[in-house]
Design a protein around this motif. Structure first.
Motif, PDB file in Angstrom:
ATOM      1  N   LEU B   6       0.867  -1.184   0.000  1.00 48.23           N
ATOM      2  CA  LEU B   6       0.000   0.000   0.000  1.00 48.23           C
ATOM      3  C   LEU B   6       0.905   1.237   0.000  1.00 48.23           C
ATOM      4  N   ILE B   7       0.837   1.980  -1.104  1.00 52.12           N
ATOM      5  CA  ILE B   7       1.623   3.207  -1.245  1.00 52.12           C
ATOM      6  C   ILE B   7       0.701   4.379  -0.927  1.00 52.12           C
ATOM      7  N   VAL B   8       1.053   5.167   0.064  1.00 50.78           N
ATOM      8  CA  VAL B   8       0.243   6.328   0.422  1.00 50.78           C
ATOM      9  C   VAL B   8       1.011   7.576  -0.019  1.00 50.78           C
ATOM     10  N   ARG B  25       0.328   6.251 -12.703  1.00 49.59           N
ATOM     11  CA  ARG B  25      -0.575   5.194 -13.172  1.00 49.59           C
ATOM     12  C   ARG B  25      -0.394   4.965 -14.663  1.00 49.59           C
ATOM     13  N   GLY B  26      -0.082   6.038 -15.397  1.00 50.14           N
ATOM     14  CA  GLY B  26       0.194   5.884 -16.829  1.00 50.14           C
ATOM     15  C   GLY B  26       1.458   5.065 -17.066  1.00 50.14           C
ATOM     16  N   LYS B  27       2.454   5.263 -16.186  1.00 50.19           N
ATOM     17  CA  LYS B  27       3.737   4.569 -16.355  1.00 50.19           C
ATOM     18  C   LYS B  27       3.696   3.147 -15.798  1.00 50.19           C
ATOM     19  N   GLN B  28       2.841   2.923 -14.804  1.00 45.79           N
ATOM     20  CA  GLN B  28       2.773   1.604 -14.164  1.00 45.79           C
ATOM     21  C   GLN B  28       1.329   1.107 -14.205  1.00 45.79           C
ATOM     22  N   PRO B  29       0.901   0.604 -15.380  1.00 46.30           N
ATOM     23  CA  PRO B  29      -0.516   0.237 -15.529  1.00 46.30           C
ATOM     24  C   PRO B  29      -0.963  -0.870 -14.576  1.00 46.30           C
ATOM     25  N   GLU B  30      -0.007  -1.654 -14.046  1.00 45.60           N
ATOM     26  CA  GLU B  30      -0.391  -2.742 -13.130  1.00 45.60           C
ATOM     27  C   GLU B  30      -0.674  -2.222 -11.716  1.00 45.60           C
ATOM     28  N   LEU B  31      -0.346  -0.946 -11.459  1.00 43.81           N
ATOM     29  CA  LEU B  31      -0.593  -0.345 -10.145  1.00 43.81           C
ATOM     30  C   LEU B  31      -2.081  -0.034  -9.993  1.00 43.81           C
ATOM     31  N   ILE B  32      -2.671  -0.515  -8.884  1.00 45.39           N
ATOM     32  CA  ILE B  32      -4.102  -0.308  -8.660  1.00 45.39           C
ATOM     33  C   ILE B  32      -4.298   1.002  -7.881  1.00 45.39           C
ATOM     34  N   TYR B  33      -5.336   1.718  -8.252  1.00 48.39           N
ATOM     35  CA  TYR B  33      -5.645   2.987  -7.610  1.00 48.39           C
ATOM     36  C   TYR B  33      -6.744   2.748  -6.586  1.00 48.39           C
ATOM     37  N   SER B  34      -6.532   3.171  -5.360  1.00 48.02           N
ATOM     38  CA  SER B  34      -7.540   2.984  -4.312  1.00 48.02           C
ATOM     39  C   SER B  34      -8.798   3.788  -4.644  1.00 48.02           C
ATOM     40  N   VAL B  35      -9.945   3.120  -4.657  1.00 49.56           N
ATOM     41  CA  VAL B  35     -11.217   3.784  -4.968  1.00 49.56           C
ATOM     42  C   VAL B  35     -11.887   4.191  -3.649  1.00 49.56           C
ATOM     43  N   SER B  36     -12.268   5.463  -3.542  1.00 46.78           N
ATOM     44  CA  SER B  36     -12.897   5.979  -2.330  1.00 46.78           C
ATOM     45  C   SER B  36     -14.377   5.665  -2.293  1.00 46.78           C
ATOM     46  N   VAL B  87      -8.718  -2.334  -0.325  1.00 50.39           N
ATOM     47  CA  VAL B  87      -7.258  -2.303  -0.155  1.00 50.39           C
ATOM     48  C   VAL B  87      -6.743  -3.702   0.195  1.00 50.39           C
ATOM     49  N   GLU B  88      -7.362  -4.329   1.191  1.00 52.10           N
ATOM     50  CA  GLU B  88      -6.900  -5.648   1.651  1.00 52.10           C
ATOM     51  C   GLU B  88      -6.991  -6.697   0.542  1.00 52.10           C
ATOM     52  N   LYS B  89      -8.096  -6.677  -0.202  1.00 45.24           N
ATOM     53  CA  LYS B  89      -8.299  -7.650  -1.277  1.00 45.24           C
ATOM     54  C   LYS B  89      -7.203  -7.498  -2.340  1.00 45.24           C
ATOM     55  N   LYS B  95      -0.999  -7.523  -5.489  1.00 48.76           N
ATOM     56  CA  LYS B  95      -0.888  -6.305  -6.297  1.00 48.76           C
ATOM     57  C   LYS B  95      -0.616  -5.093  -5.414  1.00 48.76           C
ATOM     58  N   ASP B  96       0.121  -4.129  -5.959  1.00 49.39           N
ATOM     59  CA  ASP B  96       0.368  -2.878  -5.250  1.00 49.39           C
ATOM     60  C   ASP B  96      -0.801  -1.935  -5.477  1.00 49.39           C
ATOM     61  N   ILE B  97      -1.114  -1.148  -4.463  1.00 48.41           N
ATOM     62  CA  ILE B  97      -2.221  -0.197  -4.569  1.00 48.41           C
ATOM     63  C   ILE B  97      -1.741   1.163  -4.084  1.00 48.41           C
ATOM     64  N   ILE B  98      -2.157   2.218  -4.784  1.00 45.96           N
ATOM     65  CA  ILE B  98      -1.740   3.573  -4.390  1.00 45.96           C
ATOM     66  C   ILE B  98      -2.948   4.364  -3.922  1.00 45.96           C
ATOM     67  N   LEU B  99      -2.736   5.093  -2.847  1.00 45.26           N
ATOM     68  CA  LEU B  99      -3.766   5.952  -2.269  1.00 45.26           C
ATOM     69  C   LEU B  99      -3.216   7.368  -2.247  1.00 45.26           C
ATOM     70  N   GLU B 100      -3.903   8.256  -2.983  1.00 40.79           N
ATOM     71  CA  GLU B 100      -3.491   9.664  -3.012  1.00 40.79           C
ATOM     72  C   GLU B 100      -4.413  10.402  -2.058  1.00 40.79           C
ATOM     73  N   ILE B 101      -3.859  11.075  -1.086  1.00 36.32           N
ATOM     74  CA  ILE B 101      -4.683  11.608  -0.007  1.00 36.32           C
ATOM     75  C   ILE B 101      -4.014  12.804   0.659  1.00 36.32           C
ATOM     76  N   GLU B 102      -4.843  13.696   1.219  1.00 41.36           N
ATOM     77  CA  GLU B 102      -4.247  14.855   1.903  1.00 41.36           C
ATOM     78  C   GLU B 102      -3.626  14.421   3.240  1.00 41.36           C
ATOM     79  N   VAL B 103      -2.877  15.325   3.824  1.00 37.35           N
ATOM     80  CA  VAL B 103      -1.982  14.967   4.921  1.00 37.35           C
ATOM     81  C   VAL B 103      -2.697  14.409   6.151  1.00 37.35           C
TER      82      VAL B 103
END
Lengths: 211, 211
Positions: B6-8, B25-36, B87-89, B95-103
């Motif tokens: 999990l990449i935060v 995400r464009g460069k690493q298409p296998e990276l999953i984006y965390s859906v809110s 995220v857990e699934k 698979k790696d998952i990225i979460l973009e989030i404020e501080v």
């Protein structure tokens, strides 16, 4: 300026440390290679301070006494060791330095230099560990148990390291080591140190004094 | 199989988190984006499970009660949060998952998921911090002290993160984040875990039972 990183590349014998290290130096010419000290006489073409720091036995023993070596060992009557001052000087200049060393030496370096980045090179057979241990099903219980204890021993060495890199392919291994170096340069401690330093230089009190 | 990471990705507002995350995400298409998850009604073209998980207010409050969110917050009357099960699934699938989030959200995620890889995106002005604080020498002591306290606050947030990446250039920032992901995959804990598992499957007792 941030200090450089000490990269310690180690792993079981025969894993290809030397090959990976040479390839890495070819790809990253700015990376400094740690030069060992030795009491072995120079061979033709070897230059002091390039291939080795050539020392008399007395000089080497002085270095041991003065804690001037990160590690040392004796092989076939000659001493070999890693001079601390060359490493420290390189790091102080903000340059990264790599030390390629066998497993026991690496553990000694870690005692004196825990802030190093310790990378364990693994043979490509890691994924085949299971097959290797079970063998072809014809081995005795004793053989399997012996293999198991060897595997546990290897695993326990890995425990002392920060990273493990599988040497499945020299270019891939180099790419992973390069990524580890980049990531280590992004460790937040390094930024905090820089920020603390900058902020320390800027305390209002000092700022007022300057006016 | 190793779990994913999990990449935060976080950092101060305006630093370019969204731009860097999209580029990554464009460069690493296998990276999953965390859906809110959100209680906001879907806009035209938005799909459930892709853009957001759309929830009623009641469903969202159930998720809060059941600790099914890694973090949540309310903005202009709507709830937004990070569903833990997605995220857990993803991680369980390796698979790696990225979460973009404020501080603030990132700090909450860290409480519930300390094994995440926390990356703080810094503005390119880090190196110019000194100049920014001192200004052009025309500012009052009070202004300088205020700037100093803001800088210290920013620095203290960085303290909670594992890595800092300067967003001087989107491609360079993406390359550094990619390197951090590679390095994290080389962390020896991950190999030890795999080895323990393999060795556990192979204890002589079990091996004997299988015969």
């Amino acid at each position: 300026m941030n200090r450089g990183l000490l990269i310690v590349l180690s792993g079981p014998s025969g894993v290809g440390k030397g090959t990976v290290c040479s390839a890495l130096r070819g790809k990253q010419p700015e990376l400094i290679y740690s030069v060992s000290a030795t009491t072995r006489p120079p061979r033709e073409g070897e230059r002091d301070g390039v291939n080795y720091f050539f020392k008399s036995r007395e000089q080497f023993q002085d270095m041991i006494r003065n804690d001037a070596l990160l590690e040392y060992a004796e092989y076939v009557g000659n001493f070999y060791g890693t001079p601390r001052d060359f490493v420290e000087k390189t790091l102080d200049e903000g340059k990264d330095i790599i030390l390629e060393i066998e497993v026991q030496g690496a553990l000694k370096v870690k005692e004196k230099f825990p802030e190093g980045v310790f990378i364990f090179l693994l043979p490509p057979s890691l994924g085949e560990l299971k097959q290797r241990i079970v063998g072809r099903g014809t081995e005795s219980q004793a053989t399997i148990e012996h293999r198991l204890s060897v595997a546990v021993e290897e695993m326990n060495l890995l425990y002392h390291y920060d990273y493990a890199v599988v040497n499945d392919d020299v270019d891939s291994a180099c790419a992973r080591i390069g990524a580890i170096m980049t990531a280590e340069h992004c460790k937040r401690e390094r930024f905090l140190h820089e920020l603390f330093q900058e902020l320390n230089d800027l305390t209002p009190a000092q700022n007022a004094r300057e006016r």
